[in-house]
Design a protein around this motif. Sequence first.
Motif, PDB file in Angstrom:
ATOM      1  N   ALA A   7      -3.366 -10.931  -2.075  1.00 22.50           N
ATOM      2  CA  ALA A   7      -3.320 -11.414  -3.031  1.00 22.50           C
ATOM      3  C   ALA A   7      -2.187 -10.476  -4.045  1.00 22.50           C
ATOM      4  CB  ALA A   7      -4.276 -12.001  -3.653  1.00 22.50           C
ATOM      5  N   LEU A   8      -2.742  -9.198  -4.035  1.00 26.25           N
ATOM      6  CA  LEU A   8      -1.850  -8.101  -4.086  1.00 26.25           C
ATOM      7  C   LEU A   8      -0.358  -7.518  -3.822  1.00 26.25           C
ATOM      8  CD1 LEU A   8      -5.289  -5.487  -5.355  1.00 26.25           C
ATOM      9  CD2 LEU A   8      -3.967  -7.040  -6.945  1.00 26.25           C
ATOM     10  N   ALA A   9      -0.396  -7.869  -2.625  1.00 22.66           N
ATOM     11  CA  ALA A   9       0.585  -7.783  -2.013  1.00 22.66           C
ATOM     12  C   ALA A   9       1.420  -8.789  -2.356  1.00 22.66           C
ATOM     13  CB  ALA A   9       0.967  -7.771  -0.504  1.00 22.66           C
ATOM     14  N   ALA A  10       1.834 -10.111  -2.722  1.00 27.65           N
ATOM     15  CA  ALA A  10       2.444 -11.094  -2.801  1.00 27.65           C
ATOM     16  C   ALA A  10       2.057 -10.669  -4.355  1.00 27.65           C
ATOM     17  CB  ALA A  10       1.467 -12.764  -2.973  1.00 27.65           C
ATOM     18  N   ILE A  11       1.695 -10.104  -5.460  1.00 29.34           N
ATOM     19  CA  ILE A  11       1.791 -10.077  -7.028  1.00 29.34           C
ATOM     20  C   ILE A  11       3.013  -9.345  -6.621  1.00 29.34           C
ATOM     21  CG2 ILE A  11       0.654  -9.126  -8.777  1.00 29.34           C
ATOM     22  CD1 ILE A  11      -1.817 -10.791  -7.660  1.00 29.34           C
ATOM     23  N   GLU A  12       2.556  -7.966  -6.117  1.00 29.25           N
ATOM     24  CA  GLU A  12       4.173  -7.135  -6.040  1.00 29.25           C
ATOM     25  C   GLU A  12       5.453  -7.401  -5.805  1.00 29.25           C
ATOM     26  OE1 GLU A  12       4.281  -2.205  -5.023  1.00 29.25           O
ATOM     27  OE2 GLU A  12       3.164  -4.413  -3.626  1.00 29.25           O
TER      28      GLU A  12
END
Length: 257
Positions: free
Chosen positions: A124-129
């Motif tokens: 999820a953090l990778a997608a947000i980044e």
Amino acid sequence: MIRVEQVEVVYPSGTRALAPVSLAFAPGAFTVLLGASGAGKSTLLRSLNGLVRPSAGRVVAADAGDIARPAALRAHRRRTGMIFQQHQLIGRVSVLGNVLTGRLGYHSALRSLWPLPQAEKLAALAAIERVGLIDYALRRADQLSGGQQQRVGIARALVQQPRLILADEPVASLDPATAERVLSLLAAICREDGLTAIVSLHQLDFARRFADRIVALAQGRVVFDGPPAALDAAAVARIYGAAPPDAYASQPEEAFA
């Protein structure tokens, strides 16, 4: 990738929103559904993931089959990211929490009552980044601008690891500059990842700029299907009946980031 076979939608009121339509959407293509309000494009789009059930005909996904079957629909929805006009975020929940809801389809209802595994949070953090919001990951969704909220919606779709992206008027509530940034981001991600995208729009200029293929509807029927270069004045007249409306004429003057 996905096709509709003689799909017709008649609502309980008797309104025929979609005449029998047959279309096939090729893998990796960025297709825009174009048309005036009430043309049937949102009905067609929502039939592609079962949010609207056809009155006749069927929707067939390459990896799931006829999505009228419950098991096929569940499998199809896991790999189909949906982006909505009004974002459909949980305002009091953080950006990270909202994006993680994109993973719920991969877990049982009981398992979803507990925090998701660390690997899911990292995804999820990778997608947000990727959508440029990593500094906002722990901020409440209702503290973001409209453009930022729509980018959260894109991240939520991406974390599903989709093969298909459906976007229902994703920039209709945004000002022109923000709408262009959001569509540019979505198109770039889809092309980088080889995703099939089907996006409903009413902005003719955006359709011409971003689409590989335009499918235009009027009164529930397909009146144009081809590349943007073939969308001439005669085709526009068939779609709108006159000159296309100014997409932003009635939009409030608000600033979006």
